[in-house]
Design an enzyme around this catalytic site. Structure first.
Site, PDB file in Angstrom:
ATOM      1  N   PRO A 112       0.830  -1.207   0.000  1.00 26.26           N
ATOM      2  CA  PRO A 112       0.000   0.000   0.000  1.00 26.26           C
ATOM      3  C   PRO A 112       0.862   1.254   0.000  1.00 26.26           C
ATOM      4  O   PRO A 112       1.842   1.357   0.748  1.00 26.26           O
ATOM      5  CB  PRO A 112      -0.794  -0.135   1.305  1.00 26.26           C
ATOM      6  CG  PRO A 112      -0.860  -1.605   1.547  1.00 26.26           C
ATOM      7  CD  PRO A 112       0.464  -2.133   1.075  1.00 26.26           C
ATOM      8  N   GLU A 113       0.502   2.192  -0.865  1.00 26.47           N
ATOM      9  CA  GLU A 113       1.246   3.444  -0.991  1.00 26.47           C
ATOM     10  C   GLU A 113       0.389   4.590  -0.458  1.00 26.47           C
ATOM     11  O   GLU A 113      -0.640   4.359   0.180  1.00 26.47           O
ATOM     12  CB  GLU A 113       1.647   3.657  -2.452  1.00 26.47           C
ATOM     13  CG  GLU A 113       2.485   2.508  -3.017  1.00 26.47           C
ATOM     14  CD  GLU A 113       2.885   2.716  -4.474  1.00 26.47           C
ATOM     15  OE1 GLU A 113       2.940   3.869  -4.923  1.00 26.47           O
ATOM     16  OE2 GLU A 113       3.122   1.707  -5.166  1.00 26.47           O
TER      17      GLU A 113
ATOM     18  N   HIS B  21      -5.209 -14.832   8.938  1.00 26.66           N
ATOM     19  CA  HIS B  21      -3.995 -14.073   9.236  1.00 26.66           C
ATOM     20  C   HIS B  21      -4.273 -12.856  10.112  1.00 26.66           C
ATOM     21  O   HIS B  21      -3.561 -11.852  10.046  1.00 26.66           O
ATOM     22  CB  HIS B  21      -3.324 -13.645   7.932  1.00 26.66           C
ATOM     23  CG  HIS B  21      -2.910 -14.799   7.072  1.00 26.66           C
ATOM     24  ND1 HIS B  21      -1.849 -15.610   7.384  1.00 26.66           N
ATOM     25  CD2 HIS B  21      -3.441 -15.291   5.914  1.00 26.66           C
ATOM     26  CE1 HIS B  21      -1.718 -16.540   6.457  1.00 26.66           C
ATOM     27  NE2 HIS B  21      -2.666 -16.379   5.554  1.00 26.66           N
TER      28      HIS B  21
ATOM     29  N   ARG C 205       1.775 -11.749   5.052  1.00 27.68           N
ATOM     30  CA  ARG C 205       3.225 -11.904   4.941  1.00 27.68           C
ATOM     31  C   ARG C 205       3.974 -11.436   6.187  1.00 27.68           C
ATOM     32  O   ARG C 205       5.198 -11.566   6.264  1.00 27.68           O
ATOM     33  CB  ARG C 205       3.730 -11.179   3.693  1.00 27.68           C
ATOM     34  CG  ARG C 205       3.073 -11.718   2.417  1.00 27.68           C
ATOM     35  CD  ARG C 205       3.602 -11.066   1.157  1.00 27.68           C
ATOM     36  NE  ARG C 205       4.979 -11.440   0.892  1.00 27.68           N
ATOM     37  CZ  ARG C 205       5.663 -11.041  -0.184  1.00 27.68           C
ATOM     38  NH1 ARG C 205       5.079 -10.268  -1.096  1.00 27.68           N
ATOM     39  NH2 ARG C 205       6.918 -11.410  -0.359  1.00 27.68           N
TER      40      ARG C 205
ATOM     41  N   ARG D   5      21.844  14.491  -9.028  1.00 26.53           N
ATOM     42  CA  ARG D   5      21.756  13.065  -8.737  1.00 26.53           C
ATOM     43  C   ARG D   5      22.004  12.237  -9.990  1.00 26.53           C
ATOM     44  O   ARG D   5      21.386  12.457 -11.037  1.00 26.53           O
ATOM     45  CB  ARG D   5      20.364  12.733  -8.175  1.00 26.53           C
ATOM     46  CG  ARG D   5      20.004  13.442  -6.877  1.00 26.53           C
ATOM     47  CD  ARG D   5      20.714  12.841  -5.686  1.00 26.53           C
ATOM     48  NE  ARG D   5      20.303  11.473  -5.426  1.00 26.53           N
ATOM     49  CZ  ARG D   5      19.271  11.159  -4.629  1.00 26.53           C
ATOM     50  NH1 ARG D   5      18.539  12.117  -4.054  1.00 26.53           N
ATOM     51  NH2 ARG D   5      18.978   9.900  -4.403  1.00 26.53           N
TER      52      ARG D   5
END
Length: 274
Positions: A2-3, A93, A112, A155
């Site tokens: 999730p972002e 879970h 996970r 960069r």
């Protein structure tokens, strides 16, 4: 993982359910999900606390409590956090459950098991290291093209690598970096410092646009992500390149390609982002 749009959607849904609710019971089924403090101290310190208005910083969900405490959660790859009736059977879970004073439960699932909780005290005692080093929020009104240009300047790393660096821009991950770079017409492997002023402005606009659009559709669900009311997000159908390998580019029709940039699978149009 999730972002920003998924965590922001989670924050907004929990904001309708948590403020003013008191924690009456703390069930820690898998102690490894409690990062700080120790599980017994976590139970003791959390029981009896009352939630305030949820917040977010980057990909971290911030759940403030009375007594100057904050429950910090990072979902990582597969975490789910939602409010549900106790009559609903617990999923396989389910690792942490908070029983609330209105009879509902705040449940945390994580297939996970990479995610977890920090109960942060006064002075940010116990805060996760990643939270302390986050860069600017890309939807903050003060984050402009000039701030993005400063992060990219000089960069040599790929521009996608810089976008994924949480110290440079908070909350972006693989999905929305790919989508923003496509919308801006920039190859993900371009050296960040090589972007010109007009390109930086396009990228800044694209990041804002894709995040706003994803939040409006409640995030992207592939298989595991759910919001605070256990509902999937609807943005998957709006993705233009991510997870579209071999499909025609929505602009030019050339097949979307998948390459590796900064060690991550990366989707792009070889023509529109040449």
């Amino acid at each position: 993982m999730p972002e920003l749009p998924e965590v922001e959607t989670l924050r907004r849904t929990l904001a309708r359910r948590l403020p003013g609710r008191q924690v009456r019971r703390v069930d820690v089924i898998r102690p490894g999900q409690i990062r700080h403090p120790a599980p017994d101290a976590f139970r003791s310190a959390l029981t009896g606390r009352t939630f305030g208005e949820p917040g977010r910083r980057g990909k971290y969900l911030l759940l403030p409590l009375d007594g100057d405490r904050t429950l910090v959660c990072h979902l990582r790859m597969s975490g789910r956090l939602y409010v549900v009736s106790p009559e609903v059977p617990r999923a396989r879970h389910t690792h942490v459950v908070l029983g609330l004073d209105d009879g509902t439960e705040l449940r945390y699932e994580d297939q996970r098991t990479f995610g977890g909780f920090h109960l942060v005290g006064p002075g940010d005692e116990g805060a996760p290291a990643g939270l302390r080093t986050l860069g600017p929020e890309p939807l903050d009104p003060d984050w402009g093209p000039e701030q993005l240009a400063a992060e990219l300047k000089g960069r040599r790393a790929a521009v996608k690598a810089v976008l994924l660096d949480q110290r440079a821009v908070a909350g972006l991950g693989n999905i929305y970096a790919d989508e923003a770079l496509f919308r801006a017409g920039i190859h993900p492997a371009r050296p960040a410092g090589a972007l010109g002023g007009a390109e930086v402005e396009r990228l800044h606009r694209a990041v804002r646009e894709v995040l706003d659009n994803a939040i409006a559709r409640r995030g992207t669900t592939f298989s595991l992500y759910l919001d605070g009311e256990a509902r999937p997000g609807d943005f998957y159908s709006e993705l233009r390149v991510y997870d579209r390998e071999g499909e025609p580019c929505p602009r030019c029709g050339r097949p979307i390609a998948k390459i590796r940039v900064a060690g991550r699978g990366t989707h792009l149009c070889p023509r529109c982002q040449a």
